[in-house]
Structures are given as C-alpha cells and as structure tokens.
Design a protein around this motif. Sequence first.
Motif, PDB file in Angstrom:
ATOM      1  N   LYS A   1       0.703  -0.999  -0.344  1.00  0.00           N
ATOM      2  CA  LYS A   1       0.180   0.209   0.338  1.00  0.00           C
ATOM      3  C   LYS A   1       0.908   0.857  -0.119  1.00  0.00           C
ATOM      4  CE  LYS A   1      -4.381  -0.524   1.898  1.00  0.00           C
ATOM      5  NZ  LYS A   1      -4.982  -0.446   3.137  1.00  0.00           N
ATOM      6  N   MET A   2       0.503   2.086  -0.439  1.00  0.00           N
ATOM      7  CA  MET A   2       1.289   3.444  -0.569  1.00  0.00           C
ATOM      8  C   MET A   2       0.812   4.242   0.646  1.00  0.00           C
ATOM      9  SD  MET A   2       1.065   4.239  -4.862  1.00  0.00           S
ATOM     10  CE  MET A   2      -0.635   4.115  -4.748  1.00  0.00           C
ATOM     11  N   ARG A   3       1.006   4.500   1.844  1.00  0.00           N
ATOM     12  CA  ARG A   3       0.434   5.303   2.836  1.00  0.00           C
ATOM     13  C   ARG A   3       0.429   6.509   2.519  1.00  0.00           C
ATOM     14  NH1 ARG A   3      -1.465   2.261   6.588  1.00  0.00           N
ATOM     15  NH2 ARG A   3      -0.376   0.101   6.484  1.00  0.00           N
ATOM     16  N   GLY A   4      -0.204   7.681   2.911  1.00  0.00           N
ATOM     17  CA  GLY A   4      -0.430   9.035   1.390  1.00  0.00           C
ATOM     18  C   GLY A   4      -0.769   9.497   0.647  1.00  0.00           C
ATOM     19  N   GLN A   5      -0.850   8.035  -0.238  1.00  0.00           N
ATOM     20  CA  GLN A   5      -0.581   8.484  -1.907  1.00  0.00           C
ATOM     21  C   GLN A   5      -2.286   8.017  -1.999  1.00  0.00           C
ATOM     22  OE1 GLN A   5       2.464   7.675  -3.340  1.00  0.00           O
ATOM     23  NE2 GLN A   5       3.665   9.040  -2.371  1.00  0.00           N
ATOM     24  N   ALA A   6      -3.164   8.289  -3.257  1.00  0.00           N
ATOM     25  CA  ALA A   6      -4.179   7.793  -3.003  1.00  0.00           C
ATOM     26  C   ALA A   6      -4.615   8.336  -5.038  1.00  0.00           C
ATOM     27  CB  ALA A   6      -5.058   7.941  -2.583  1.00  0.00           C
ATOM     28  N   PHE A   7      -5.048   7.195  -6.115  1.00  0.00           N
ATOM     29  CA  PHE A   7      -5.533   7.356  -7.340  1.00  0.00           C
ATOM     30  C   PHE A   7      -7.311   7.267  -7.136  1.00  0.00           C
ATOM     31  CE2 PHE A   7      -1.274   5.271  -8.327  1.00  0.00           C
ATOM     32  CZ  PHE A   7      -1.485   6.459  -9.464  1.00  0.00           C
ATOM     33  N   VAL A   8      -7.521   8.372  -7.669  1.00  0.00           N
ATOM     34  CA  VAL A   8      -9.217   9.099  -7.712  1.00  0.00           C
ATOM     35  C   VAL A   8      -9.174   8.886  -8.921  1.00  0.00           C
ATOM     36  CG1 VAL A   8     -11.067  10.793  -7.126  1.00  0.00           C
ATOM     37  CG2 VAL A   8      -9.057   9.936  -5.634  1.00  0.00           C
ATOM     38  N   ILE A   9     -10.001   8.111  -9.369  1.00  0.00           N
ATOM     39  CA  ILE A   9     -10.990   7.618 -10.811  1.00  0.00           C
ATOM     40  C   ILE A   9     -12.242   8.371 -10.741  1.00  0.00           C
ATOM     41  CG2 ILE A   9     -10.957   6.180 -12.491  1.00  0.00           C
ATOM     42  CD1 ILE A   9      -9.784   4.002 -10.916  1.00  0.00           C
ATOM     43  N   PHE A  10     -12.184   9.085 -12.176  1.00  0.00           N
ATOM     44  CA  PHE A  10     -13.562   9.912 -12.546  1.00  0.00           C
ATOM     45  C   PHE A  10     -13.607   9.324 -13.555  1.00  0.00           C
ATOM     46  CE2 PHE A  10     -11.957  12.897  -9.496  1.00  0.00           C
ATOM     47  CZ  PHE A  10     -12.958  13.270  -8.596  1.00  0.00           C
ATOM     48  N   LYS A  11     -14.969   9.240 -14.385  1.00  0.00           N
ATOM     49  CA  LYS A  11     -15.706   8.806 -15.342  1.00  0.00           C
ATOM     50  C   LYS A  11     -15.068  10.647 -16.618  1.00  0.00           C
ATOM     51  CE  LYS A  11     -19.483   6.029 -13.828  1.00  0.00           C
ATOM     52  NZ  LYS A  11     -20.599   5.679 -14.180  1.00  0.00           N
ATOM     53  N   GLU A  12     -15.633  10.745 -16.309  1.00  0.00           N
ATOM     54  CA  GLU A  12     -15.178  12.134 -17.607  1.00  0.00           C
ATOM     55  C   GLU A  12     -14.050  12.621 -17.114  1.00  0.00           C
ATOM     56  OE1 GLU A  12     -18.402  14.493 -17.537  1.00  0.00           O
ATOM     57  OE2 GLU A  12     -19.459  12.728 -18.054  1.00  0.00           O
ATOM     58  N   ILE A  13     -13.024  13.786 -17.949  1.00  0.00           N
ATOM     59  CA  ILE A  13     -11.776  14.165 -17.886  1.00  0.00           C
ATOM     60  C   ILE A  13     -12.277  15.573 -16.856  1.00  0.00           C
ATOM     61  CG2 ILE A  13      -9.931  15.443 -18.763  1.00  0.00           C
ATOM     62  CD1 ILE A  13      -9.997  13.585 -20.541  1.00  0.00           C
ATOM     63  N   ALA A  14     -13.283  16.151 -17.428  1.00  0.00           N
ATOM     64  CA  ALA A  14     -14.071  17.227 -17.152  1.00  0.00           C
ATOM     65  C   ALA A  14     -13.990  17.801 -15.281  1.00  0.00           C
ATOM     66  CB  ALA A  14     -15.663  17.990 -17.871  1.00  0.00           C
ATOM     67  N   ASN A 102       0.384  13.779   0.333  1.00  0.00           N
ATOM     68  CA  ASN A 102      -0.131  14.598   1.585  1.00  0.00           C
ATOM     69  C   ASN A 102      -1.128  13.826   2.486  1.00  0.00           C
ATOM     70  OD1 ASN A 102       1.236  15.925   3.016  1.00  0.00           O
ATOM     71  ND2 ASN A 102       0.267  17.880   2.106  1.00  0.00           N
ATOM     72  N   LEU A 103      -2.028  12.961   1.931  1.00  0.00           N
ATOM     73  CA  LEU A 103      -2.313  12.648   2.243  1.00  0.00           C
ATOM     74  C   LEU A 103      -1.956  12.158   4.143  1.00  0.00           C
ATOM     75  CD1 LEU A 103      -5.028  10.565  -0.124  1.00  0.00           C
ATOM     76  CD2 LEU A 103      -4.947  12.746   0.690  1.00  0.00           C
ATOM     77  N   PRO A 104      -3.017  11.857   5.067  1.00  0.00           N
ATOM     78  CA  PRO A 104      -2.306  11.279   6.630  1.00  0.00           C
ATOM     79  C   PRO A 104      -2.496   9.359   6.640  1.00  0.00           C
ATOM     80  CG  PRO A 104      -3.928  12.670   6.390  1.00  0.00           C
ATOM     81  CD  PRO A 104      -4.217  12.752   5.273  1.00  0.00           C
TER      82      PRO A 104
END
Length: 116
Positions: A1-14, A102-104
């Motif tokens: 696991k990447m501590r303090g990091q995350a990917f957030v995926i959206f359906k659209e670029i906008a 920079n996430l907790p």
Amino acid sequence: KMRGQAFVIFKEIASASNALRTMQGFPFYDKPMRIAYAKTDSDVVARMKGTYKERPKKIKPPKPAPSEEKKEKKKKAANNADSASANSTVEQPPNQILFLTNLPEETNEMMLSMLF
C-alpha cells in the motif's frame, strides 16, 4: 500500500479537472492535499483495461559504512527536494485519474469517496 497517496478515478476528464481545481490544497486532517493528474494508469485501472505489465522489483543497494551514511542522506535529501519541486511544477495533461499526495496515513477509501 502507498501510505499518504491515492488514485481517484473519474468517468470524465471534466469532472477530474473540476475536482483538481476545487480540492487542491484542501486541508484534510490538518494537511493540505496535493493533487495532480496521474502520469500513468494505476495498476488497478491498467488491469481493468488489460494493459497491465508486471514491473521488475527494485533491488535495494547494500548499506554504506556509518560515516558515509550521513553524507549520503544529506545528498539524497537535497536531490529529493530538488526533484520534488521539479515534479510538482511539471503539469501533466488532463486525465480522468487524479493522483493525491500528502494524505494522512489513516486515510481510507470511504473518506476519499466522501470528498470526491
């Protein structure tokens, strides 16, 4: 696991672009979030797309002698500071995947889904 990091995926670029603009620097547990467009797909997304390729594991170099260790740490710290500032200023093209840093450490998926 990447501590303090995350990917957030959206359906659209906008949607991803809007989230990046509005949430950049948002204080999350007293730490300002740093958000950028992802350079590449996360492993999960790559697996879903069928483009995932196994990467070779990095081999750690042997530890130097204690007296040299302090010098190496200072050099690495200086290099990391330079590269971190260079990486943060380089703009990635718009992407539907945002990379958060920079996430907790206690951040979980539910917390992020409430924010995004």
